[in-house]
Design a protein around this motif. Structure first.
Motif, PDB file in Angstrom:
ATOM      1  N   GLY A  20      37.753  29.375  44.305  1.00 12.45           N
ATOM      2  CA  GLY A  20      37.813  30.941  45.520  1.00 12.45           C
ATOM      3  C   GLY A  20      38.869  30.144  46.698  1.00 12.45           C
ATOM      4  N   ASP A  21      38.050  29.307  47.071  1.00 14.49           N
ATOM      5  CA  ASP A  21      38.551  28.467  48.284  1.00 14.49           C
ATOM      6  C   ASP A  21      40.367  27.775  48.260  1.00 14.49           C
ATOM      7  OD1 ASP A  21      36.201  28.803  49.671  1.00 14.49           O
ATOM      8  OD2 ASP A  21      35.896  27.100  49.597  1.00 14.49           O
ATOM      9  N   VAL A  22      40.761  27.567  47.051  1.00 17.82           N
ATOM     10  CA  VAL A  22      41.992  27.297  46.599  1.00 17.82           C
ATOM     11  C   VAL A  22      42.090  28.622  46.641  1.00 17.82           C
ATOM     12  CG1 VAL A  22      43.421  26.161  44.749  1.00 17.82           C
ATOM     13  CG2 VAL A  22      41.400  25.473  45.411  1.00 17.82           C
ATOM     14  N   TRP A  23      42.415  29.784  45.656  1.00 14.41           N
ATOM     15  CA  TRP A  23      43.346  30.862  45.970  1.00 14.41           C
ATOM     16  C   TRP A  23      43.374  31.195  47.376  1.00 14.41           C
ATOM     17  CZ3 TRP A  23      45.067  33.897  42.573  1.00 14.41           C
ATOM     18  CH2 TRP A  23      45.300  35.337  43.556  1.00 14.41           C
ATOM     19  N   ARG A  40      48.468  44.363  52.272  1.00 12.89           N
ATOM     20  CA  ARG A  40      48.565  44.795  53.627  1.00 12.89           C
ATOM     21  C   ARG A  40      48.063  46.675  53.794  1.00 12.89           C
ATOM     22  NH1 ARG A  40      52.905  43.269  52.727  1.00 12.89           N
ATOM     23  NH2 ARG A  40      55.250  44.288  52.969  1.00 12.89           N
ATOM     24  N   ASP A  41      48.958  47.113  52.775  1.00 14.21           N
ATOM     25  CA  ASP A  41      48.934  48.705  52.773  1.00 14.21           C
ATOM     26  C   ASP A  41      47.362  49.240  52.312  1.00 14.21           C
ATOM     27  OD1 ASP A  41      49.411  47.894  50.250  1.00 14.21           O
ATOM     28  OD2 ASP A  41      50.222  49.347  49.828  1.00 14.21           O
ATOM     29  N   VAL A  42      46.684  48.542  52.680  1.00 15.83           N
ATOM     30  CA  VAL A  42      45.740  49.238  51.494  1.00 15.83           C
ATOM     31  C   VAL A  42      44.236  48.993  52.452  1.00 15.83           C
ATOM     32  CG1 VAL A  42      43.709  49.533  49.614  1.00 15.83           C
ATOM     33  CG2 VAL A  42      46.655  48.482  49.355  1.00 15.83           C
ATOM     34  N   ASP A  43      43.573  50.416  53.270  1.00 16.57           N
ATOM     35  CA  ASP A  43      42.091  49.716  54.063  1.00 16.57           C
ATOM     36  C   ASP A  43      41.271  49.903  53.222  1.00 16.57           C
ATOM     37  OD1 ASP A  43      43.902  50.186  56.365  1.00 16.57           O
ATOM     38  OD2 ASP A  43      43.823  52.321  56.224  1.00 16.57           O
ATOM     39  N   ASP A  44      40.972  49.870  51.529  1.00 18.27           N
ATOM     40  CA  ASP A  44      39.496  50.147  50.995  1.00 18.27           C
ATOM     41  C   ASP A  44      39.874  48.767  50.473  1.00 18.27           C
ATOM     42  OD1 ASP A  44      37.282  51.539  49.419  1.00 18.27           O
ATOM     43  OD2 ASP A  44      38.996  51.870  48.025  1.00 18.27           O
ATOM     44  N   VAL A  45      38.970  47.619  50.396  1.00 16.48           N
ATOM     45  CA  VAL A  45      38.191  46.615  49.823  1.00 16.48           C
ATOM     46  C   VAL A  45      38.033  46.889  49.417  1.00 16.48           C
ATOM     47  CG1 VAL A  45      36.666  44.397  50.024  1.00 16.48           C
ATOM     48  CG2 VAL A  45      37.589  46.030  51.665  1.00 16.48           C
ATOM     49  N   ARG A  51      43.168  45.366  42.768  1.00 21.51           N
ATOM     50  CA  ARG A  51      44.486  45.638  42.620  1.00 21.51           C
ATOM     51  C   ARG A  51      44.768  43.977  42.505  1.00 21.51           C
ATOM     52  NH1 ARG A  51      48.050  48.252  46.996  1.00 21.51           N
ATOM     53  NH2 ARG A  51      48.157  49.901  46.470  1.00 21.51           N
ATOM     54  N   ILE A  52      44.346  42.754  43.014  1.00 26.21           N
ATOM     55  CA  ILE A  52      43.739  41.703  43.065  1.00 26.21           C
ATOM     56  C   ILE A  52      43.697  40.804  41.606  1.00 26.21           C
ATOM     57  CG2 ILE A  52      42.883  39.318  42.792  1.00 26.21           C
ATOM     58  CD1 ILE A  52      42.491  40.034  46.258  1.00 26.21           C
ATOM     59  N   ARG A  53      42.189  41.990  40.785  1.00 20.26           N
ATOM     60  CA  ARG A  53      42.507  41.518  39.486  1.00 20.26           C
ATOM     61  C   ARG A  53      43.238  42.126  38.237  1.00 20.26           C
ATOM     62  NH1 ARG A  53      37.106  44.024  41.575  1.00 20.26           N
ATOM     63  NH2 ARG A  53      38.100  45.807  40.377  1.00 20.26           N
ATOM     64  N   THR A  54      44.211  43.642  38.838  1.00 17.82           N
ATOM     65  CA  THR A  54      44.819  44.013  38.362  1.00 17.82           C
ATOM     66  C   THR A  54      46.717  43.573  38.190  1.00 17.82           C
ATOM     67  OG1 THR A  54      44.753  45.578  38.974  1.00 17.82           O
ATOM     68  CG2 THR A  54      43.105  45.413  37.705  1.00 17.82           C
ATOM     69  N   LEU A  55      46.609  43.157  38.496  1.00 19.57           N
ATOM     70  CA  LEU A  55      47.984  43.014  39.200  1.00 19.57           C
ATOM     71  C   LEU A  55      48.667  40.989  39.056  1.00 19.57           C
ATOM     72  CD1 LEU A  55      48.214  45.478  42.382  1.00 19.57           C
ATOM     73  CD2 LEU A  55      49.007  46.020  39.928  1.00 19.57           C
ATOM     74  N   LEU A  76      47.363  30.380  42.986  1.00 18.28           N
ATOM     75  CA  LEU A  76      46.748  31.247  42.736  1.00 18.28           C
ATOM     76  C   LEU A  76      47.736  32.088  41.273  1.00 18.28           C
ATOM     77  CD1 LEU A  76      49.161  32.976  45.916  1.00 18.28           C
ATOM     78  CD2 LEU A  76      47.027  32.729  45.993  1.00 18.28           C
ATOM     79  N   ARG A  77      46.748  31.280  40.585  1.00 13.00           N
ATOM     80  CA  ARG A  77      46.965  31.441  39.356  1.00 13.00           C
ATOM     81  C   ARG A  77      45.304  32.923  38.832  1.00 13.00           C
ATOM     82  NH1 ARG A  77      47.435  26.839  35.220  1.00 13.00           N
ATOM     83  NH2 ARG A  77      47.509  28.011  33.994  1.00 13.00           N
ATOM     84  N   LYS A  78      45.885  33.361  38.417  1.00 11.04           N
ATOM     85  CA  LYS A  78      44.447  34.790  38.049  1.00 11.04           C
ATOM     86  C   LYS A  78      43.194  33.966  37.648  1.00 11.04           C
ATOM     87  CE  LYS A  78      45.295  38.138  38.635  1.00 11.04           C
ATOM     88  NZ  LYS A  78      45.531  39.820  39.501  1.00 11.04           N
ATOM     89  N   SER A  79      43.629  33.050  36.496  1.00  6.71           N
ATOM     90  CA  SER A  79      42.421  32.267  35.859  1.00  6.71           C
ATOM     91  C   SER A  79      41.399  31.503  36.540  1.00  6.71           C
ATOM     92  CB  SER A  79      42.876  32.002  34.390  1.00  6.71           C
ATOM     93  OG  SER A  79      41.567  31.682  34.129  1.00  6.71           O
ATOM     94  N   VAL A  80      40.546  31.816  36.971  1.00  4.16           N
ATOM     95  CA  VAL A  80      39.725  30.440  37.484  1.00  4.16           C
ATOM     96  C   VAL A  80      39.339  29.206  36.855  1.00  4.16           C
ATOM     97  CG1 VAL A  80      37.583  30.000  38.795  1.00  4.16           C
ATOM     98  CG2 VAL A  80      38.219  31.994  39.136  1.00  4.16           C
ATOM     99  N   THR A  81      39.750  29.292  35.224  1.00  6.96           N
ATOM    100  CA  THR A  81      39.295  28.409  34.801  1.00  6.96           C
ATOM    101  C   THR A  81      40.435  27.511  34.680  1.00  6.96           C
ATOM    102  OG1 THR A  81      39.712  29.373  33.062  1.00  6.96           O
ATOM    103  CG2 THR A  81      37.660  29.014  33.230  1.00  6.96           C
ATOM    104  N   ALA A  82      41.494  28.025  35.021  1.00  6.82           N
ATOM    105  CA  ALA A  82      43.553  27.005  34.643  1.00  6.82           C
ATOM    106  C   ALA A  82      43.538  27.105  35.742  1.00  6.82           C
ATOM    107  CB  ALA A  82      43.792  28.575  34.017  1.00  6.82           C
ATOM    108  N   ARG A  83      42.643  27.612  37.142  1.00 10.23           N
ATOM    109  CA  ARG A  83      43.068  27.584  38.505  1.00 10.23           C
ATOM    110  C   ARG A  83      43.353  26.146  38.900  1.00 10.23           C
ATOM    111  NH1 ARG A  83      40.734  31.103  42.338  1.00 10.23           N
ATOM    112  NH2 ARG A  83      41.939  32.092  40.588  1.00 10.23           N
ATOM    113  N   SER A  84      44.104  25.461  39.551  1.00 14.34           N
ATOM    114  CA  SER A  84      43.634  23.878  39.520  1.00 14.34           C
ATOM    115  C   SER A  84      43.032  23.491  40.992  1.00 14.34           C
ATOM    116  CB  SER A  84      44.776  22.936  40.313  1.00 14.34           C
ATOM    117  OG  SER A  84      46.112  22.974  39.434  1.00 14.34           O
ATOM    118  N   SER A  85      41.701  22.294  40.651  1.00 12.25           N
ATOM    119  CA  SER A  85      41.099  22.167  41.484  1.00 12.25           C
ATOM    120  C   SER A  85      41.917  21.574  43.296  1.00 12.25           C
ATOM    121  CB  SER A  85      39.642  21.189  40.640  1.00 12.25           C
ATOM    122  OG  SER A  85      40.731  19.962  40.891  1.00 12.25           O
TER     123      SER A  85
END
Length: 92
Positions: A20-23, A40-45, A51-55, A76-85
């Motif tokens: 998550g820190d890498v993201w 930035r156009d969205v106020d609802d967390v 959007r982060i999950r689906t876009l 910013l790779r979507k897959s946590v397991t694929a994201r480089s450490s």
């Protein structure tokens, strides 16, 4: 329960936190480069998280070096397991 079981859970939680820190690092680089944050156009967390999950992952919007674009893309790779450490990124 065995104390070792708790240690494994802590290690797994720390690994997920590091990913998550890498993201977050990628989003920070994107913001520093482009001057805007994604969604930035969205106020609802909850909507931002959806959007982060689906876009597709955000990308740099303005011209940059290939090195920076690659670094941000890896963060910013979507897959946590694929994201480089973070360690792999700083050593490579």
């Amino acid at each position: 329960g065995d104390c070792g079981d708790g240690d494994e859970g802590v290690r797994e939680s720390m690994a997920m936190s590091a990913k998550g820190d890498v993201w977050s690092l990628g989003i920070t680089c994107l913001y520093m480069h482009d001057g805007v944050v994604p969604h930035r156009d969205v106020d609802d967390v909850a909507e931002v998280l959806k959007r982060i999950r689906t876009l597709p992952a955000p990308t740099l919007k303005t011209k940059s070096s290939k090195t920076l674009a690659h670094f941000v893309a890896q963060c910013l790779r979507k897959s946590v397991t694929a994201r480089s450490s973070a360690l792999q990124r700083t050593n490579g």
